[in-house]
Design an enzyme around this catalytic site. Structure first.
Site, short mmCIF file in Angstrom:
data_model
loop_
_atom_site.label_atom_id
_atom_site.label_comp_id
_atom_site.label_asym_id
_atom_site.label_seq_id
_atom_site.Cartn_x
_atom_site.Cartn_y
_atom_site.Cartn_z
CG HIS A 159 -0.15 -0.01 2.53
ND1 HIS A 159 0.45 1.11 3.08
CD2 HIS A 159 0.14 -1.03 3.37
CE1 HIS A 159 1.06 0.79 4.19
NE2 HIS A 159 0.89 -0.51 4.40
CD GLU A 214 2.11 -6.08 8.29
OE1 GLU A 214 2.26 -7.33 8.33
OE2 GLU A 214 2.86 -5.31 7.67
#
Length: 506
Positions: A309, A385
């Site tokens: 990202h 994550e």
């Protein structure tokens, strides 16, 4: 009183994966090898295998003389520190093994010393022999062992600094020389089939912003190199052998088949080279060279284009940013990075689907890219994550000051948890491997963009390469960078791209 030296090692090809240990007992005065032990133990982690090796070595020493004193040497910092009492043992799988090791000899008769990995070759080779035997469906046999270091001739260590290209080339030439035919009737050899190295305990990724990690480590939370393409494809093989440099194979965690991780010249994202088993232009000559180029056509692979990202407000500050924190959105800089990625992928035109982690920063990045490509975004929870527990939002230095013991344990053991719970890197690897298998099945023969985070991307690359957990500290993974891995029908993987940021430059 007699004194013995016990050297032990253990490894797991996948962590967790097929595992084995080796141990050797020698006379402290003469250096004579007195006993060897090795065993394939099935699916286990590196740390479990190392502890099993320690127990086996101590038991072998006791069988020789129960009244002896023992000095244990291992290259596992975790086992040495825990058995010496300097580190706490928190993991439930480690506690009974440590207790068993302490019960073999009375307290005070065993001492512990850490040694570098390159000095633990005898036990390491025994562990690899055990894992090789397990791969063939049998147990290690002393009669077949070549672990005594006097048996195979030693290859001279090339001179030069670590990472020196000339030294690396010398090692490759030495490995190639060992595989050359000795007679005119012997078939030419194109790949060495040495056992995969036993993987020791180690750490994986660091904070989500890829900061520098622990003492003596290189920056970032992840695996392998620090800049753009190390990539490429080579055809899938079914032999499970590695390249002529002599590196072995290691199955990825999560149940994928063992096979060589192939790294070659760069290929387009989602594209094919003439050597990768993909379609050839009409009239193209079929290579006649034996080896990878003669592998059967396995069809188009499932190709994962891995996009980290864009930046959030936490990224430039190098703060831990996992799935248990504030879930920040992209910054203005991060949105601009996402737009540049979108334009680059639109020019390439290979992406056929977009899948994203459920966190805000990945969903926003994926939305910008998917809109440019005219695709929808599918959310996959397995791509989130790692949860960094109480470390969320802190810098590495702040964690070191506030939770030094927890941080040391975390740096030494992929099964250790951050302060306050969270997720260990071993748990992350299991989750990512399961997600990988699910997506490979869903997108067979297609190119899919996975918009995710530092730890998932580096873990996918580590598993594809068969690299140990500590390799996660050897990678820099930049915000909005692109990496790529192709997965073939025979279970092999080919790393095609790593940390490409060329699209972010003016």
């Amino acid at each position: 009183m007699r004194e013995f030296i016990v050297e032990a090692d253990g490894g797991s090809r996948g962590n967790p994966g097929p595992a084995g240990y080796g141990a050797v007992v020698s006379d402290a005065t003469t250096g004579e090898t007195l006993a060897e032990a090795a065993e394939y133990i099935g699916i286990a982690t590196n740390n479990v295998a190392e502890y099993r090796g320690l127990v086996a070595g101590l038991r072998a020493a006791r069988a020789l003389d129960p009244d002896a004193s023992v000095h244990v040497r291992m290259d596992s910092k975790l086992v040495i520190e825990q058995m010496s009492g300097r580190w706490k043992i928190k993991h439930p799988d480690m506690k009974p093994l440590a207790a068993e090791a302490r019960s073999v000899f009375p307290p005070g008769r065993v001492s512990y010393e850490w040694m570098p990995r390159d000095r633990n070759k005898h036990a390491d080779r025994l562990a690899n022999e055990a894992m090789d035997a397990g791969a063939k469906g049998r147990q290690w046999s002393p009669s077949e062992s070549r672990a005594d270091l006097a048996t195979p001739p030693a290859v001279p260590e090339p001179s030069g600094p670590p990472g020196d290209a000339a030294a690396g080339a010398a090692k490759a030439r030495a490995a190639l020389a060992e595989t050359r035919p000795n007679t005119a009737t012997e078939a030419p050899t194109t790949a060495a089939t040495g056992p995969a190295p036993a993987t020791g305990s180690g750490t994986a990724t660091g904070p989500g912003s890829a900061p520098a990690t622990g003492p003596g480590t290189t920056p970032a939370a992840g695996t392998e190199k620090t800049s753009a393409a190390v990539t490429g494809t080579a055809p899938a093989t079914t032999t499970g052998t590695a390249s002529a440099a002599g590196a072995g194979t290691a199955p990825a965690a999560g149940g994928r088949a063992a096979g060589a991780a192939r790294v070659g010249a760069a290929a387009p994202l989602g594209g094919h080279r003439l050597s990768d088993g993909g379609p050839r232009p009409e009239g193209a000559r079929q290579p006649s060279t034996p080896g990878w180029s003669a592998a059967p056509d396995l069809g188009a692979p499932a190709t994962f284009v891995l996009l980290r990202h864009g930046e959030t407000p936490l990224t430039p500050q190098k703060r831990f940013s996992g799935s248990g924190g504030t879930d920040p959105s992209l910054s203005d800089a991060g949105r601009e990075q996402a737009r540049r990625v979108a334009e680059a992928l639109a020019r390439r035109g290979t992406v056929q689907a977009v899948v994203a982690s459920p966190l805000a920063r990945t969903r926003e990045t994926a939305g910008i890219v998917a809109a440019r490509l005219g695709l929808d975004v599918t959310i996959e929870d397995g791509l989130r994550e790692t949860d960094f527990g109480a470390w969320e939002g802190l810098t590495f230095g702040e964690v070191r000051d506030r939770h030094p013991e927890d941080l040391n344990a975390w740096l030494a053991d992929p099964e250790a948890h951050p302060t306050g719970g969270g997720e260990s890197f071993a748990e992350t690897a299991i989750r990512i491997a399961a997600t990988r298998d699910k997506l490979v099945a869903a997108y067979a023969g297609r190119t899919v963009l996975l918009v995710t985070h530092v730890t998932p991307i580096k873990t996918l690359l580590r598993l594809a390469l068969g690299a140990p957990p500590e390799s996660l500290f050897r990678m820099e993974l930049s915000a909005a960078s692109l990496s790529a891995v192709a997965y073939y029908a025979d279970g092999n993987a080919s790393v095609r791209l790593f940390n490409d940021t060329s699209h972010l430059r003016p």
